[in-house]
Design an enzyme around this catalytic site. Structure first.
Site, PDB file in Angstrom:
ATOM      1  CB  CYS A  67      42.105  16.741  23.000  1.00 19.32           C
ATOM      2  SG  CYS A  67      41.744  15.576  24.320  1.00 19.32           S
ATOM      3  NE  ARG A  87      42.368   5.514  24.602  1.00 19.95           N
ATOM      4  CZ  ARG A  87      43.379   6.383  24.501  1.00 19.95           C
ATOM      5  NH1 ARG A  87      43.588   7.297  25.443  1.00 19.95           N
ATOM      6  NH2 ARG A  87      44.175   6.342  23.446  1.00 19.95           N
ATOM      7  NE  ARG A 144      46.028  10.980  17.454  1.00 22.26           N
ATOM      8  CZ  ARG A 144      44.803  10.741  16.971  1.00 22.26           C
ATOM      9  NH1 ARG A 144      44.390  11.378  15.900  1.00 22.26           N
ATOM     10  NH2 ARG A 144      44.011   9.872  17.554  1.00 22.26           N
ATOM     11  N   GLY A 145      48.836   7.746  17.929  1.00 23.32           N
ATOM     12  CA  GLY A 145      48.956   6.331  18.255  1.00 23.32           C
ATOM     13  C   GLY A 145      49.398   6.115  19.688  1.00 23.32           C
ATOM     14  NE  ARG A 156      49.783  20.132  27.461  1.00 18.38           N
ATOM     15  CZ  ARG A 156      50.965  19.593  27.808  1.00 18.38           C
ATOM     16  NH1 ARG A 156      51.965  20.371  28.161  1.00 18.38           N
ATOM     17  NH2 ARG A 156      51.130  18.287  27.794  1.00 18.38           N
ATOM     18  NE  ARG A 157      53.106  16.591  25.844  1.00 20.01           N
ATOM     19  CZ  ARG A 157      52.398  15.482  26.033  1.00 20.01           C
ATOM     20  NH1 ARG A 157      51.929  14.822  24.981  1.00 20.01           N
ATOM     21  NH2 ARG A 157      52.167  15.028  27.249  1.00 20.01           N
ATOM     22  CB  THR A 216      51.983   3.253  17.563  1.00 22.79           C
ATOM     23  OG1 THR A 216      51.142   2.106  17.683  1.00 22.79           O
ATOM     24  CG2 THR A 216      51.938   3.770  16.135  1.00 22.79           C
ATOM     25  NE  ARG A 217      51.572   8.999  20.628  1.00 27.15           N
ATOM     26  CZ  ARG A 217      50.995  10.058  21.162  1.00 27.15           C
ATOM     27  NH1 ARG A 217      51.738  11.059  21.585  1.00 27.15           N
ATOM     28  NH2 ARG A 217      49.683  10.127  21.282  1.00 27.15           N
ATOM     29  CE  LYS A 254      47.768  12.377  28.903  1.00 23.97           C
ATOM     30  NZ  LYS A 254      47.229  12.071  27.583  1.00 23.97           N
ATOM     31  CG  ASP A 255      42.858  10.868  27.351  1.00 25.33           C
ATOM     32  OD1 ASP A 255      43.554  11.786  26.884  1.00 25.33           O
ATOM     33  OD2 ASP A 255      43.233   9.680  27.421  1.00 25.33           O
ATOM     34  CB  SER A 269      46.238   1.722  24.506  1.00 24.64           C
ATOM     35  OG  SER A 269      46.111   2.356  25.770  1.00 24.64           O
TER      36      SER A 269
END
Length: 312
Positions: A247, A18, A152-153, A134-135, A157-158, A88-89, A20
């Site tokens: 997810c 990815r 999201r992001g 989950r959180r 971004t967050r 985890k993805d 990011s």
């Protein structure tokens, strides 16, 4: 001592990831290990479906292959030789023709609360940003006074949304926060007995096509796989596969090796937080996938089936 790949067989390895900042950091971490062994590497960064759709929550857009599908196509058509994922993805079932060759050594697995204020904690009345079902479900179960907002992001971004006042704090995995040097903003480390992490949290998964040269596969495994982490993640992924989660399903699992035993806790929470099934199981470390399967069956029989039915 570094493992040196025979000079006569050295090739340029094309690595998919990815695009990011965190994903590139993780891929460069893997590439550096390969470079030390004598490989040339080239990184291919792309945007996945999960990176592009930021205006919907995971449980609305689905979860399987959200951050992996495009990279897996690149593996199958030979555009890249290996793909680096946050473990985890990665869905519990891979497309035909692909396999995981390695899991890197696991980082600290905790979730953390990030804030611009150091005295913030979940005991207070906060607005918390998170995109994880989950959180959110865990907060509703243990901290019903907390309000949540969709977040999201990527991490930057967050954090920008946090700075602009969208929330008081955000919930993230420690691993990503630490890798991008945001440790100074950690207001609270959350207990794994309450915020038990997502399957695979803290480790990287290295995925390849099964058709990749067998000697190269062996070498990549020698260089990148951490056996202790692999034992734990195989158990966790076996749990997830049996549950048939992703997810968008609020499941959790954490396996650890203790001497020759593997100890694992795992479970599922309803989206509204009203029901939580949590079970623990231990067994011989040579039968980790069986432990994951049996624990999933216990969770399902204890009420997990009913919770899953409300999520479909």
């Amino acid at each position: 001592m570094d493992f040196i790949f025979p000079k006569i067989m050295i090739k340029k390895l094309k690595i998919g990831t990815r695009n990011s900042k965190l994903a590139i950091w993780q891929t460069e971490f893997v590439a550096e290990k390969l470079k030390k062994a004598g490989f040339d590497t080239e990184i291919y960064g792309i945007e996945t479906k999960g990176d592009k759709i930021l205006d919907q929550s995971f449980n609305k857009i689905g979860s399987k292959g959200l951050f992996t599908e495009e990279l897996e196509r690149m593996l199958l058509d030979g555009t890249v030789d290996l793909a680096v994922h946050s473990a985890k993805d990665l869905p519990s079932e891979l497309p035909k023709g692909l396999k995981i060759i390695a899991f890197t050594q696991r980082e600290q697995v905790n979730d953390v609360l990030i804030s611009l204020k150091k005295d913030v904690s979940l005991s207070q009345n906060l607005i918390v940003g998170t995109s994880s079902t989950r959180r959110i479900a865990t907060l509703k179960h243990y901290y019903p006074h907390i309000q949540t907002v969709e977040m999201r992001g990527n991490l930057q971004t967050r954090f920008s949304k946090l700075e602009k006042g969208a929330c008081d704090a955000i919930l993230l995995a420690y691993a990503g926060v630490h890798r991008l040097n945001y440790d100074a903003y950690i207001a609270e480390y959350l207990s794994v007995d309450i915020f038990t992490p997502a399957v695979g949290q803290g480790s990287l998964a290295i995925e390849i096509a099964e058709s990749l040269d067998s000697s190269l596969q062996h070498t990549l495994q020698q260089l990148l796989n951490d056996p202790q982490t692999a034992y734990a993640l195989k158990a966790e992924r076996s749990f997830l596969k049996t549950i048939e989660g992703g997810c968008s399903i609020p499941t959790f699992a954490l396996a650890t090796l203790q001497a020759e035993k593997l100890v694992m806790q795992a479970g599922i929470i309803s989206l509204d937080g009203s029901q939580m099934i949590r079970k623990t199981l231990s067994g011989d470390a040579q039968n980790v996938e069986h432990i994951g399967q049996e624990l999933a069956k216990e969770v399902l029989e204890a009420g997990g089936k009913e919770i899953l039915a409300t999520l479909k």
